[in-house]
Design an enzyme around this catalytic site. Structure first.
Site, PDB file in Angstrom:
ATOM      1  N   ARG A  58       0.843  -1.195   0.000  1.00  0.00           N
ATOM      2  CA  ARG A  58       0.000   0.000   0.000  1.00  0.00           C
ATOM      3  C   ARG A  58       0.874   1.238   0.000  1.00  0.00           C
ATOM      4  NH1 ARG A  58      -2.863   0.223   4.747  1.00  0.00           N
ATOM      5  NH2 ARG A  58      -4.312   1.705   3.845  1.00  0.00           N
TER       6      ARG A  58
ATOM      7  N   ARG B  56       3.217   5.445  17.672  1.00  0.00           N
ATOM      8  CA  ARG B  56       4.315   6.316  18.106  1.00  0.00           C
ATOM      9  C   ARG B  56       3.821   7.745  18.121  1.00  0.00           C
ATOM     10  NH1 ARG B  56       8.188   4.560  13.672  1.00  0.00           N
ATOM     11  NH2 ARG B  56       7.285   2.507  13.555  1.00  0.00           N
TER      12      ARG B  56
ATOM     13  N   LYS C 111       3.722  -7.287  12.138  1.00  0.00           N
ATOM     14  CA  LYS C 111       2.904  -7.497  10.938  1.00  0.00           C
ATOM     15  C   LYS C 111       3.147  -8.882  10.329  1.00  0.00           C
ATOM     16  CE  LYS C 111       1.695  -5.270   6.567  1.00  0.00           C
ATOM     17  NZ  LYS C 111       1.452  -3.994   5.916  1.00  0.00           N
TER      18      LYS C 111
HETATM   19  C1  BTN Z   1       0.552  -3.836   2.345  1.00  0.00           C
HETATM   20  O1  BTN Z   1       1.275  -2.873   2.053  1.00  0.00           O
HETATM   21  O2  BTN Z   1       0.377  -4.152   3.520  1.00  0.00           O
HETATM   22  C2  BTN Z   1      -0.137  -4.616   1.258  1.00  0.00           C
HETATM   23  C3  BTN Z   1       0.727  -5.732   0.760  1.00  0.00           C
HETATM   24  C4  BTN Z   1       0.071  -6.581  -0.302  1.00  0.00           C
HETATM   25  C5  BTN Z   1       1.044  -7.580  -0.901  1.00  0.00           C
HETATM   26  C6  BTN Z   1       0.390  -8.553  -1.824  1.00  0.00           C
HETATM   27  S1  BTN Z   1       1.434  -9.897  -2.269  1.00  0.00           S
HETATM   28  C7  BTN Z   1       0.287 -10.416  -3.459  1.00  0.00           C
HETATM   29  C8  BTN Z   1      -0.259  -9.176  -4.119  1.00  0.00           C
HETATM   30  N1  BTN Z   1       0.561  -8.759  -5.224  1.00  0.00           N
HETATM   31  C9  BTN Z   1       1.145  -7.591  -5.005  1.00  0.00           C
HETATM   32  O3  BTN Z   1       1.920  -7.031  -5.805  1.00  0.00           O
HETATM   33  N2  BTN Z   1       0.800  -7.120  -3.802  1.00  0.00           N
HETATM   34  C10 BTN Z   1      -0.133  -8.001  -3.133  1.00  0.00           C
END
Ligand code: BTN
Length: 325
Positions: free
Chosen positions: A123, A322, A188
């Site tokens: 994200r 934080r 996470k």
């Molecule tokens: C985040 O930032 O928390 C979201 C991460 C999402 C990662 C997944 S892995 C499968 C799918 N393909 C991607 O390029 N991103 C999502």
């Protein structure tokens, strides 16, 4: 990379998955290439995150044997496999991007999973570190006919589906951080990236991408926040094929209910999983920081914050515990 090099690379992976030593000579002979070429392939596989090491006189081996993703195994473990295809990919740029490129030809529930991503997306434009064979990189396509308002709370519901799947696999202490990060013991474990294409008043094409840390290499670089993986939580390596099957089925169950009833039936469950409920937090949105007490979510999926005795909804931003700089 040419089709031929790709095929050689894949054969090397298939040879190494047993975790035993394979000499450069043996590999070179069976693949019809030189030992120097084998050495180059090993370097490129290492750069994809495969934990390969070499010992003079013995050859190359993986630090631990690897169970690869297997389409037949995954589909045999699923209940919804008849109506919803699941493609198993080797190395892609991003599983979300892979599905987005095929949107016109996809049916709701079509999913893909990959061994590695070379341009995994997180994200807010961040990278999602995606080493080979280590984790789950999964995306599912869904078409929503009710326009953008039908999507309100979608990403929260995906978080609930992940938490349910993990519970089914014996992970008890799963929590959610608004809107859809998955946490265990304050670190996470998984993230969700929902990408939407659509027109006002028309249908929306959604690709929901999920990354779950399964057995992240301990020396991984580039992750900027505390993380945890399932191997650490469960004390053993979990079968990614089973994880994928459970997740795929749970997502379908949850999304079908979401289509019929929207967010309402999930609000209580989400609030039970909320790791910041009744805790002091900061909501950071660009340069603006709003501080308050977390009070769960409202019926649209907005975050509720209590400030001076008043509870207000917020739709954007990122939670931080934080103190804001
Ligand atoms: C985040 O930032 O928390 C979201 C991460 C999402 C990662 C997944 S892995 C499968 C799918 N393909 C991607 O390029 N991103 C999502």
């Amino acid at each position: 990379m040419s089709k031929q090099s790709e095929s050689v690379r894949n054969q090397i992976i298939l040879t190494l998955v047993d975790g035993k030593f394979h000499s450069g000579e043996e590999l070179g002979e069976s693949l019809g290439i030189t030992r120097a070429a084998i050495s180059k392939y090993m370097k490129s596989l290492q750069s994809l995150g495969l934990d390969i090491y070499s010992v003079t006189g013995k050859g190359y081996r993986l630090a631990t044997p690897l169970e690869l993703l297997d389409q037949e195994v995954i589909q045999s473990l699923r209940q919804h496999s008849q109506d919803t295809p699941l493609e198993v990919l080797n190395i892609v740029d991003s599983t979300n991007q892979f599905l987005k490129q095929k949107i016109g030809g996809l049916r709701t529930g079509h999913a893909c999973v990959a061994e590695a991503q070379t341009a995994g997306r997180g994200r807010h434009g961040r990278n999602w570190i995606s080493p080979f064979g280590a984790n789950l990189y999964y995306s599912m396509y869904w078409r929503f006919d009710g326009g953008y308002q039908a999507l309100s709370g979608l990403s929260l519901v995906v978080g609930v589906a992940i938490a349910n799947s993990l519970n089914l696999l014996g992970v008890a202490d799963v929590q959610l951080k608004w809107p859809n990060d998955v946490y265990v013991y304050g670190r996470k474990l998984a993230g969700v990236l929902v990408e939407v294409e659509g027109q006002i008043g028309g249908h929306c094409d959604c690709v929901m991408g999920i990354g779950i840390n399964v057995a992240m290499p301990k020396d991984v670089n580039g992750i900027t926040q505390p993380w945890i993986d399932l191997e650490e939580i469960l004390g053993e390596r979990i079968d990614r094929n089973r994880l994928c099957a459970v997740l795929a089925d749970e997502l379908i169950t949850v999304l079908q209910q979401f289509e019929r009833e929207q967010l309402t039936p999930f609000i209580q469950r989400w609030c039970e999983l909320d790791c910041f409920r009744m805790r002091p937090i900061h909501l950071i949105n660009g340069k603006q920081t709003i501080s308050g007490i977390g009070r769960g979510i409202d019926k649209t999926g907005a975050l509720l914050l209590e400030q001076n005795g008043q509870i207000k909804p917020y739709v954007g931003g990122e939670i931080s515990v934080r103190s804001a700089e």
